[in-house]
Design an enzyme around this catalytic site. Structure first.
Site, PDB file in Angstrom:
ATOM      1  N   CYS A 255       0.850  -1.191   0.000  1.00 25.27           N
ATOM      2  CA  CYS A 255       0.000   0.000   0.000  1.00 25.27           C
ATOM      3  C   CYS A 255       0.892   1.251   0.000  1.00 25.27           C
ATOM      4  O   CYS A 255       1.800   1.353  -0.814  1.00 25.27           O
ATOM      5  CB  CYS A 255      -0.955  -0.040   1.192  1.00 25.27           C
ATOM      6  SG  CYS A 255      -2.298   1.178   1.102  1.00 25.27           S
TER       7      CYS A 255
ATOM      8  N   HIS B 147      -7.998  -5.902  -0.981  1.00 26.38           N
ATOM      9  CA  HIS B 147      -6.862  -5.065  -0.582  1.00 26.38           C
ATOM     10  C   HIS B 147      -6.164  -5.613   0.661  1.00 26.38           C
ATOM     11  O   HIS B 147      -4.936  -5.648   0.724  1.00 26.38           O
ATOM     12  CB  HIS B 147      -7.332  -3.631  -0.315  1.00 26.38           C
ATOM     13  CG  HIS B 147      -6.229  -2.689   0.024  1.00 26.38           C
ATOM     14  ND1 HIS B 147      -5.384  -2.160  -0.926  1.00 26.38           N
ATOM     15  CD2 HIS B 147      -5.800  -2.187   1.217  1.00 26.38           C
ATOM     16  CE1 HIS B 147      -4.496  -1.364  -0.344  1.00 26.38           C
ATOM     17  NE2 HIS B 147      -4.730  -1.373   0.952  1.00 26.38           N
TER      18      HIS B 147
ATOM     19  N   ASP C 283      -9.692  -5.442  -5.158  1.00 21.86           N
ATOM     20  CA  ASP C 283      -9.199  -4.326  -4.354  1.00 21.86           C
ATOM     21  C   ASP C 283     -10.056  -3.087  -4.628  1.00 21.86           C
ATOM     22  O   ASP C 283      -9.985  -2.485  -5.691  1.00 21.86           O
ATOM     23  CB  ASP C 283      -7.733  -4.031  -4.702  1.00 21.86           C
ATOM     24  CG  ASP C 283      -7.069  -3.138  -3.666  1.00 21.86           C
ATOM     25  OD1 ASP C 283      -7.783  -2.352  -3.015  1.00 21.86           O
ATOM     26  OD2 ASP C 283      -5.833  -3.225  -3.515  1.00 21.86           O
TER      27      ASP C 283
END
Length: 358
Positions: free
Chosen positions: A145, A330, A301
């Site tokens: 991320c 995600h 995601d």
């Protein structure tokens, strides 16, 4: 067999199962917190709130050490959630020396720490410590991320030898966004600004961070409770749910100046992919990245779509670059065995096997 549907329904009803399901669901919040982060580790280095952890390989098979870097918004124990659901455990068993850069929990006194500071004073120094501790001359970095965004920025300006760069669910091109388009347009058109909010709070409280992610992911953030209600009779599922719920509800505060950069430089101005981002005055040119590159995205995601990650492949100068699309979300990407399999399969061929060098 009865021909009355009502009688058939009640005759097949499992009262004990339903009683257990409802009792467990109602009492779940009063049960002890689950254990997380169970893979053996030791502290290698600390700076301010940040800790560098070392997870030694069970049987070292690869020369190049691996450094994991997570986002600033959450605690990194998602990498080591539980035995059998841990990317760290999987890599350690696969023969890698693994390190984790844990940003820690910033306090009000840290309000002025910027993304520049995190990269130059924490990430870069953490890499140097890994190289020194492991007696290696190259390193592999896995960034997840926003941690992936920051590792890409670091790799573009690094003096250290980053042999392999793996980024997963990484936001790079912010012209594509999962947040409501009105929010982004409002920022870019000057309709609203986060600066006043940041000036007032200085350190963004964890409950605001959690609220931000809930606003973006709603109503998805409520679905785990529906799933829990349906499967509360399943002890193994409840145990996994408790660990995941613990992580989901433990957002960390974010320093105001790092959040300002994230909002203005990345989301609003999209400086990284445009080649306009700088770290302490040094231009972050993604084309300077020549490391072997693996970009991992998730089909489901809803926070960082693959279209936000894949432009990194075109921006770098790496000759060896690959993308993988995993059937996950995600967060659930970190928990699927496919994630560890993809990483090990790709990384093992690029980490100099000790068996081959003997």
């Amino acid at each position: 067999m009865s021909t009355n549907p009502l009688i058939d329904l009640f005759s097949s009803f499992d009262y004990k199962k339903e009683q257990k399901r409802w009792n467990r669901f109602c009492n779940i919040l009063n049960e002890p917190e689950p254990k997380v982060g169970q893979t053996p580790r030791k502290v290698v280095w600390q700076k301010n709130k940040t800790t560098l952890w070392h997870y030694p390989a069970e049987e070292k098979k690869h020369e190049v050490p691996v450094l994991l870097v997570y986002s600033l918004f959450n605690k990194p124990f998602i990498f080591d959630l539980a035995p059998g659901a841990s990317i760290i455990e999987a890599l350690v068993k696969a023969g890698y020396d693994v390190y984790l850069l844990d940003w820690g929990i910033p306090g009000y006194e840290d309000k002025g720490i910027t993304i520049d500071d995190y990269i130059a004073d924490y990430l870069q120094k953490g890499v140097k410590r890994v190289l020194r501790h492991s007696n290696a001359d190259e390193i592999s970095i896995i960034g997840y991320c926003l941690g992936g965004t920051m590792t890409a920025m670091y790799t573009a300006i690094a003096d250290e030898a980053v042999k392999n760069l793996i980024v997963a669910a990484v936001p790079v091109d912010f012209s594509v966004s999962a947040v409501p388009v009105e929010w982004v347009e409002g920022l870019r058109n000057g309709v609203f600004s986060m600066d006043r909010f940041i000036d007032v709070y200085s350190l963004i409280p964890s409950y605001y961070v959690g609220g931000m992610f809930q606003a973006v992911s709603s109503p998805i953030n409520n679905s785990p409770y529906v799933t829990l209600l349906n499967r509360a009779h399943d002890d193994k599922f409840v145990e996994k749910w408790q660990r995941m719920n613990k992580w989901t509800n433990e957002h960390v505060p974010v320093t105001g100046e790092a959040f300002r950069q994230f909002t203005n430089d990345l989301i609003k101005d999209n400086k990284l992919i445009k080649g306009e981002m700088t770290v302490r005055g040094e231009k972050v040119d993604l084309a300077k990245i020549k490391s072997n590159l693996l970009v991992i995205s998730s089909k489901k995601d809803h926070l960082v779509p693959k279209e936000q990650s894949l432009p990194l492949l075109d921006a770098v100068s790496s000759e060896d670059k690959t993308s993988e699309l995993v059937d996950a979300g995600h967060v659930s990407l970190t928990l699927t065995s496919q994630f560890a399999t993809v990483i090990d399969s790709w990384l093992s061929e690029r980490s100099r096997s000790l068996q081959k060098t003997k």
